[in-house]
Write an enzyme that holds these catalytic residues in place. Structure first.
Site, PDB file in Angstrom:
ATOM      1  N   GLU A 118       0.836  -1.213   0.000  1.00  0.00           N
ATOM      2  CA  GLU A 118       0.000   0.000   0.000  1.00  0.00           C
ATOM      3  C   GLU A 118       0.871   1.264   0.000  1.00  0.00           C
ATOM      4  O   GLU A 118       1.824   1.389   0.763  1.00  0.00           O
ATOM      5  CB  GLU A 118      -0.998   0.036   1.154  1.00  0.00           C
ATOM      6  CG  GLU A 118      -2.061   1.121   1.004  1.00  0.00           C
ATOM      7  CD  GLU A 118      -2.770   1.088  -0.342  1.00  0.00           C
ATOM      8  OE1 GLU A 118      -2.209   1.637  -1.319  1.00  0.00           O
ATOM      9  OE2 GLU A 118      -3.870   0.500  -0.434  1.00  0.00           O
ATOM     10  N   ASP A 165      -7.132  -0.278  -3.479  1.00  0.00           N
ATOM     11  CA  ASP A 165      -8.167   0.753  -3.576  1.00  0.00           C
ATOM     12  C   ASP A 165      -8.941   0.628  -4.890  1.00  0.00           C
ATOM     13  O   ASP A 165      -9.536   1.581  -5.367  1.00  0.00           O
ATOM     14  CB  ASP A 165      -7.538   2.142  -3.466  1.00  0.00           C
ATOM     15  CG  ASP A 165      -6.462   2.364  -4.521  1.00  0.00           C
ATOM     16  OD1 ASP A 165      -6.243   1.464  -5.374  1.00  0.00           O
ATOM     17  OD2 ASP A 165      -5.832   3.439  -4.506  1.00  0.00           O
ATOM     18  N   ASP A 189      -3.408  -3.038 -28.977  1.00  0.00           N
ATOM     19  CA  ASP A 189      -4.744  -2.620 -29.438  1.00  0.00           C
ATOM     20  C   ASP A 189      -5.025  -3.085 -30.872  1.00  0.00           C
ATOM     21  O   ASP A 189      -6.184  -3.085 -31.311  1.00  0.00           O
ATOM     22  CB  ASP A 189      -4.877  -1.095 -29.405  1.00  0.00           C
ATOM     23  CG  ASP A 189      -4.967  -0.528 -28.001  1.00  0.00           C
ATOM     24  OD1 ASP A 189      -5.100  -1.318 -27.036  1.00  0.00           O
ATOM     25  OD2 ASP A 189      -4.898   0.705 -27.864  1.00  0.00           O
ATOM     26  N   HIS A 219     -20.260  -5.112 -36.009  1.00  0.00           N
ATOM     27  CA  HIS A 219     -20.872  -3.951 -36.652  1.00  0.00           C
ATOM     28  C   HIS A 219     -22.163  -3.637 -35.913  1.00  0.00           C
ATOM     29  O   HIS A 219     -22.918  -4.534 -35.520  1.00  0.00           O
ATOM     30  CB  HIS A 219     -21.119  -4.198 -38.151  1.00  0.00           C
ATOM     31  CG  HIS A 219     -22.104  -5.279 -38.452  1.00  0.00           C
ATOM     32  ND1 HIS A 219     -23.430  -5.045 -38.709  1.00  0.00           N
ATOM     33  CD2 HIS A 219     -21.945  -6.621 -38.529  1.00  0.00           C
ATOM     34  CE1 HIS A 219     -24.056  -6.188 -38.950  1.00  0.00           C
ATOM     35  NE2 HIS A 219     -23.174  -7.161 -38.845  1.00  0.00           N
TER      36      HIS A 219
END
Ligand SMILES: *[C@@H]1O[C@H](CO)[C@@H](O)[C@H](O)[C@H]1NC(C)=O
Ligand SMILES: *[C@@H]1O[C@H](CO)[C@@H](O)[C@H](O)[C@H]1NC(C)=O
Length: 502
Positions: free
Chosen positions: A226, A302, A440, A468
């Site tokens: 953390e 978190d 991507d 589509h």
């Protein structure tokens, strides 16, 4: 040789033989640090485990099913999985805890850092098709975490709290990572909020270097304690924590009062090495620790949801395991025989060929995947369309820019530009050479969900397929949160005839 000496060596041989047959949690139990959470979508982690490993949810109709090991203590039943998911998309909705404590992992709720994209702010859950593997030749699926994906249990029982000792190991994909926060597995806050230094103790993997780092450019095995990913005593740098290049990685983080360690190794061969073994970080709050005992996978404590990675199996123990127990677990993981599975299946397009991609949705079968500037859409094209219009609907198949088991689609009229997803729209953009662009722009193929042709799935978001929707191209999930994810007509809209003519 005295008889007592031969008895002792016989006893030793028996212990070694028993542990060779033992699962990771049998080994940790024998070490006095029993598993209090054991998660795997690939195999049983106790040699006597024969209950459900995970629950699948099928997105076409919302049906669920549990997947069990093929044999007691064995590998997941991938044939049952594949038959349930046939013609639809599936997600891991529950990763069951094998320890008997009910510490199951489910879709993570929103947290202090971020809300997920789903109703109520819940995170995404993982598509098994992103992480196919084999274990000694038996097919199984790992948990492929895209940014936005996370699992959690804020009501776990028996996990370490406060400064109590614990151990953890996880088997992960060393080639699937990023510099987002945080691809974690382990102990975290029960509130999904950052409640301060030392309130977590989880394995973390990636090349984010805003906190700690190791040698080279990463990725590294780190510990999320953390407000810091630690590689050693001081947050910033530990040159003994190496950049990892293995496809399958065993990562170990363990902690006890005033002391903790990071270990790691190649999950398909060899031994673990120790990357840190020493005192707690010297900043406030880390000694003693204030662990809260929730369990996270794929996110920060978190609910930071920017990271990616793949998880195959992992456990949390009560008690600090010995290095020799970790070493036996590593031997067990190596013996499990992890190897890569097939990311693309069905008819695969040939690399270097020029293809057309035609819709199969009734009423739209004269439309082809094409582009107009940077917009990827569908257009009505025939063999007598102008050569410019035909070129806008012709794609050169390239080996996947991020993974050579998959493909990238280069525009035939705009060399150097590829179909990529951004904001889950399909765009035609120039390849900027970045890791993110390559990811991507990489897509894997499988038989068409409606039984025709092929469906084309994003490598980096494997729940999302070429679709589509009102004649525009998207990377859409079946029944997901966006309008273009609409479940109606999904199987038809994501199934395409890939050929070489109009
Ligand atoms: C990990 O082990 C496998 C199997 O022995 C080996 O092929 C691979 O090269 C190893 N990885 C690295 C980075 O050495
Ligand atoms: C491409 O987009 C422009 C601007 O929106 C439009 O005028 C044109 O008709 C489009 N061309 C095709 C082939 O869709």
């Amino acid at each position: 040789m005295s008889s007592s000496r031969s008895l002792r060596s016989a006893a030793k041989a028996l212990v070694a033989a028993t542990l060779a047959a033992a699962g990771p949690c049998d080994i940790y139990a024998a070490d006095g640090a029993p598993c209090v959470a054991a998660h795997s979508t690939t195999r049983a982690l106790y040699n006597s485990f024969n209950s459900a490993l995970y629950q699948l949810t099928r997105n076409s109709d919302g049906a669920t099913t549990d997947i069990f090991p093929l044999t007691t203590g064995g590998v997941a039943n991938a044939a049952a999985h594949d038959s349930f998911c046939n013609g639809a998309t599936c997600l891991f909705s529950i990763i069951y805890d094998q320890s008997g404590r009910g510490n199951h992992l489910t879709r993570a709720p929103p947290g202090g850092a971020a809300s997920g994209p789903n109703p109520g702010g819940y995170d995404d859950i993982a598509a098994p098709l992103g992480a196919p593997v084999t274990l000694n030749g038996n097919k199984a699926y790992g948990v492929f975490v895209s940014p936005g994906t996370g699992y959690r249990n804020n009501e776990a029982s028996g996990t370490a709290t406060g400064d109590e000792p614990q151990g953890m190991y996880a088997v992960i994909d060393g080639t699937h990572y990023n510099d987002g926060c945080c691809f974690d597995y382990g102990n975290a806050e029960t509130s999904s909020h950052d409640t301060g230094n030392g309130h977590m103790e989880a394995i973390s993997f990636g090349n984010i270097d805003v906190w700690g780092s190791g040698s080279g450019d990463g990725p590294w095995i780190m510990a999320d304690l953390e407000n810091g990913l630690f590689t050693g005593e001081n947050v910033k740098y530990n040159g003994n924590d190496p950049t990892i290049t293995d496809r399958f990685v065993t990562a170990v983080v363990k902690g006890e009062p005033s002391h903790w360690a990071i270990r790691g190794g190649n999950a398909t061969s060899g031994d673990l090495s120790t990357f840190y073994d020493g005192v707690r970080p010297d900043a406030n709050g880390y000694n003693p620790m204030s662990k809260e005992g929730a369990i996270i996978l794929g996110i920060g404590g978190d609910n930071s949801i920017g990271a990616q990675g793949t998880f195959y199996e992992g456990v949390m123990t009560s008690g600090y395991p010995s290095d020799s127990a970790d070493d036996l677990v590593q031997a067990n993981v190596v013996a499990a025989g992890y190897a890569i599975g097939a990311l693309s299946t069905g008819d695969k397009p040939s690399v270097g060929s020029s293809v057309t991609v035609r819709a199969t949705t009734p009423g739209y079968t004269n439309r082809f995947l094409a582009h107009n500037g940077s917009v990827v859409n569908t257009q009505i094209l025939t063999s007598s369309s102008s050569s410019a219009d035909r070129a806008a609907g012709t794609w050169i198949v390239r080996s996947g820019l991020a993974n050579d088991q998959c493909f990238s689609f280069e525009s035939s009229d705009t060399p150097g530009s590829f179909i990529r997803h951004s904001g889950f729209k399909l765009l035609l953009n120039a390849n900027d050479g970045s890791k993110l662009f390559h990811e991507d722009a990489t897509f894997c193929t499988q038989p068409g969900l409606n039984g025709q042709g092929s469906s084309v799935r994003s490598w980096s978001y494997p729940a999302r397929y070429f679709r589509h929707y009102y004649n525009v191209g998207y990377a859409a999930s079946q029944g997901g949160p966006n309008d273009f994810d609409n479940a109606a007509s999904y199987a038809n809209d994501v199934s395409w005839i890939v050929s070489n003519s109009f």
